[in-house]
Motif scaffolding. Structure first.
Motif, PDB file in Angstrom:
ATOM      1  N   GLU A 205       0.841  -1.102  -0.117  1.00  0.00           N
ATOM      2  CA  GLU A 205      -0.164   0.023  -0.065  1.00  0.00           C
ATOM      3  C   GLU A 205       0.916   1.209  -0.143  1.00  0.00           C
ATOM      4  O   GLU A 205       0.561   2.193  -0.549  1.00  0.00           O
ATOM      5  CB  GLU A 205      -0.913   0.023   1.191  1.00  0.00           C
ATOM      6  CG  GLU A 205      -2.009   1.394   1.099  1.00  0.00           C
ATOM      7  CD  GLU A 205      -2.683   1.341   0.064  1.00  0.00           C
ATOM      8  OE1 GLU A 205      -3.298   2.690   0.070  1.00  0.00           O
ATOM      9  OE2 GLU A 205      -2.825   0.460  -0.649  1.00  0.00           O
ATOM     10  N   LEU A 206       1.944   1.221   0.758  1.00  0.00           N
ATOM     11  CA  LEU A 206       2.751   2.481   0.912  1.00  0.00           C
ATOM     12  C   LEU A 206       3.394   2.672  -0.590  1.00  0.00           C
ATOM     13  O   LEU A 206       3.550   3.739  -1.109  1.00  0.00           O
ATOM     14  CB  LEU A 206       3.769   2.156   1.714  1.00  0.00           C
ATOM     15  CG  LEU A 206       3.454   2.385   3.128  1.00  0.00           C
ATOM     16  CD1 LEU A 206       4.740   2.050   4.003  1.00  0.00           C
ATOM     17  CD2 LEU A 206       3.187   3.883   3.552  1.00  0.00           C
ATOM     18  N   ILE A 207       3.985   1.565  -1.370  1.00  0.00           N
ATOM     19  CA  ILE A 207       4.086   1.505  -2.813  1.00  0.00           C
ATOM     20  C   ILE A 207       3.387   2.122  -3.755  1.00  0.00           C
ATOM     21  O   ILE A 207       3.729   2.898  -4.369  1.00  0.00           O
ATOM     22  CB  ILE A 207       4.959   0.320  -3.076  1.00  0.00           C
ATOM     23  CG1 ILE A 207       6.198  -0.157  -2.453  1.00  0.00           C
ATOM     24  CG2 ILE A 207       5.342   0.275  -4.642  1.00  0.00           C
ATOM     25  CD1 ILE A 207       6.784  -1.504  -2.573  1.00  0.00           C
ATOM     26  N   ARG A 208       2.174   1.535  -3.487  1.00  0.00           N
ATOM     27  CA  ARG A 208       1.063   2.146  -4.429  1.00  0.00           C
ATOM     28  C   ARG A 208       0.920   3.506  -4.326  1.00  0.00           C
ATOM     29  O   ARG A 208       0.891   4.355  -5.196  1.00  0.00           O
ATOM     30  CB  ARG A 208      -0.345   1.293  -4.014  1.00  0.00           C
ATOM     31  CG  ARG A 208      -1.401   1.704  -4.990  1.00  0.00           C
ATOM     32  CD  ARG A 208      -2.732   1.139  -4.591  1.00  0.00           C
ATOM     33  NE  ARG A 208      -3.334   2.173  -3.332  1.00  0.00           N
ATOM     34  CZ  ARG A 208      -3.592   3.233  -3.424  1.00  0.00           C
ATOM     35  NH1 ARG A 208      -3.770   4.053  -4.760  1.00  0.00           N
ATOM     36  NH2 ARG A 208      -4.106   3.959  -2.413  1.00  0.00           N
ATOM     37  N   ARG A 209       0.867   4.103  -2.859  1.00  0.00           N
ATOM     38  CA  ARG A 209       0.431   5.373  -2.629  1.00  0.00           C
ATOM     39  C   ARG A 209       1.755   6.243  -3.272  1.00  0.00           C
ATOM     40  O   ARG A 209       1.516   7.422  -4.151  1.00  0.00           O
ATOM     41  CB  ARG A 209       0.555   5.662  -1.318  1.00  0.00           C
ATOM     42  CG  ARG A 209      -1.186   5.754  -0.798  1.00  0.00           C
ATOM     43  CD  ARG A 209      -1.128   6.416   0.645  1.00  0.00           C
ATOM     44  NE  ARG A 209      -1.735   5.423   1.419  1.00  0.00           N
ATOM     45  CZ  ARG A 209      -1.426   5.029   2.775  1.00  0.00           C
ATOM     46  NH1 ARG A 209      -0.657   5.955   3.284  1.00  0.00           N
ATOM     47  NH2 ARG A 209      -2.143   4.214   3.442  1.00  0.00           N
ATOM     48  N   THR A 210       2.816   5.790  -3.020  1.00  0.00           N
ATOM     49  CA  THR A 210       4.017   6.644  -3.622  1.00  0.00           C
ATOM     50  C   THR A 210       4.093   6.716  -4.878  1.00  0.00           C
ATOM     51  O   THR A 210       4.180   7.893  -5.472  1.00  0.00           O
ATOM     52  CB  THR A 210       5.407   6.015  -3.153  1.00  0.00           C
ATOM     53  OG1 THR A 210       5.317   5.923  -1.708  1.00  0.00           O
ATOM     54  CG2 THR A 210       6.719   6.657  -3.692  1.00  0.00           C
ATOM     55  N   LEU A 211       3.911   5.506  -5.718  1.00  0.00           N
ATOM     56  CA  LEU A 211       3.670   5.508  -7.225  1.00  0.00           C
ATOM     57  C   LEU A 211       2.690   6.676  -7.513  1.00  0.00           C
ATOM     58  O   LEU A 211       2.806   7.267  -8.553  1.00  0.00           O
ATOM     59  CB  LEU A 211       3.551   4.146  -7.789  1.00  0.00           C
ATOM     60  CG  LEU A 211       4.532   3.064  -7.786  1.00  0.00           C
ATOM     61  CD1 LEU A 211       4.051   1.920  -8.430  1.00  0.00           C
ATOM     62  CD2 LEU A 211       5.637   3.621  -8.948  1.00  0.00           C
ATOM     63  N   SER A 212       1.425   6.331  -7.096  1.00  0.00           N
ATOM     64  CA  SER A 212       0.314   7.221  -7.570  1.00  0.00           C
ATOM     65  C   SER A 212       0.732   8.614  -7.407  1.00  0.00           C
ATOM     66  O   SER A 212       0.241   9.458  -8.223  1.00  0.00           O
ATOM     67  CB  SER A 212      -0.979   6.946  -6.782  1.00  0.00           C
ATOM     68  OG  SER A 212      -1.680   5.496  -6.800  1.00  0.00           O
ATOM     69  N   GLU A 213       1.185   9.029  -6.443  1.00  0.00           N
ATOM     70  CA  GLU A 213       1.547  10.347  -6.069  1.00  0.00           C
ATOM     71  C   GLU A 213       2.554  10.972  -6.899  1.00  0.00           C
ATOM     72  O   GLU A 213       2.749  12.006  -7.581  1.00  0.00           O
ATOM     73  CB  GLU A 213       1.866  10.776  -4.473  1.00  0.00           C
ATOM     74  CG  GLU A 213       0.736  10.671  -3.530  1.00  0.00           C
ATOM     75  CD  GLU A 213       1.272  10.474  -2.120  1.00  0.00           C
ATOM     76  OE1 GLU A 213       2.599  10.542  -1.893  1.00  0.00           O
ATOM     77  OE2 GLU A 213       0.504  10.203  -1.220  1.00  0.00           O
ATOM     78  N   THR A 214       3.650  10.076  -7.023  1.00  0.00           N
ATOM     79  CA  THR A 214       4.759  10.339  -8.006  1.00  0.00           C
ATOM     80  C   THR A 214       4.166  10.581  -9.338  1.00  0.00           C
ATOM     81  O   THR A 214       4.565  11.689 -10.223  1.00  0.00           O
ATOM     82  CB  THR A 214       5.894   9.260  -8.163  1.00  0.00           C
ATOM     83  OG1 THR A 214       6.186   9.293  -6.945  1.00  0.00           O
ATOM     84  CG2 THR A 214       6.858   9.535  -8.957  1.00  0.00           C
ATOM     85  N   LEU A 215       3.242   9.892 -10.011  1.00  0.00           N
ATOM     86  CA  LEU A 215       2.604   9.962 -11.232  1.00  0.00           C
ATOM     87  C   LEU A 215       1.926  11.118 -11.321  1.00  0.00           C
ATOM     88  O   LEU A 215       1.865  11.746 -12.441  1.00  0.00           O
ATOM     89  CB  LEU A 215       2.214   8.430 -11.682  1.00  0.00           C
ATOM     90  CG  LEU A 215       3.165   7.412 -11.936  1.00  0.00           C
ATOM     91  CD1 LEU A 215       2.219   6.321 -12.045  1.00  0.00           C
ATOM     92  CD2 LEU A 215       3.859   7.558 -12.975  1.00  0.00           C
ATOM     93  N   GLN A 216       1.222  11.316 -10.416  1.00  0.00           N
ATOM     94  CA  GLN A 216       0.216  12.547 -10.482  1.00  0.00           C
ATOM     95  C   GLN A 216       0.884  13.742 -10.427  1.00  0.00           C
ATOM     96  O   GLN A 216       0.519  14.787 -11.015  1.00  0.00           O
ATOM     97  CB  GLN A 216      -0.721  12.535  -9.080  1.00  0.00           C
ATOM     98  CG  GLN A 216      -1.878  13.385  -9.253  1.00  0.00           C
ATOM     99  CD  GLN A 216      -2.626  13.529  -7.745  1.00  0.00           C
ATOM    100  OE1 GLN A 216      -2.195  12.757  -7.012  1.00  0.00           O
ATOM    101  NE2 GLN A 216      -3.741  14.114  -7.821  1.00  0.00           N
TER     102      GLN A 216
END
Length: 136
Positions: free
Chosen positions: A21-32
């Motif tokens: 979940e931490l990786i998912r959030r980090t990836l999402s925020e980075t791409l956003q």
């Protein structure tokens, strides 16, 4: 979805779920935010629906889909081209000993849901459901 990276067949541990979940959030925020300097990647709006992490936390499989579902292969290719930069960003954000190898898979959940809806809407299936005796 794809094969479970947890090859033992057991449910993922709390640690795997938390790191995923931490990786998912980090990836999402980075791409956003557009932190990756790739014009192909910054021109797409990509959803990271889930990240599954192997038991040893060395491999993370991210299930992604571009907004609208079109251009999934192009998005996957752009993410793969930038996986080392994404891995560095994730490692920095998570502050764990080893940053996991990031693999990207196209999320086919919505396609499977549509297929299931079409199957249940089929005339023959509806007839079978109507003819089924009720268990009270």
């Amino acid at each position: 979805m794809a094969k479970n990276p947890n090859r033992s067949g057991r449910a993922p541990s709390q640690r795997q779920l938390r790191v995923g979940e931490l990786i998912r959030r980090t990836l999402s925020e980075t791409l956003q935010r557009g932190d990756i300097h790739d014009p192909d990647l910054t021109s797409m709006s990509i959803t990271v629906s889930e990240v599954r992490v192997s038991p040893d936390l060395r491999v993370a499989t991210a299930y992604v889909l571009p907004l609208g579902g079109k251009g999934a292969e192009e998005a996957q290719a752009a993410l793969r081209r930038n996986r080392y930069e994404l891995r560095r960003i994730i490692g920095k954000a998570l502050q764990i000993k080893h940053s996991p190898e990031i693999r990207f898979e196209v999320d086919d959940t919505f396609d499977r849901m549509d297929s299931t809806r079409r199957m249940f809407a089929d005339e023959n299936v509806q007839r079978d459901l109507r003819d089924q005796p009720e268990d009270d």
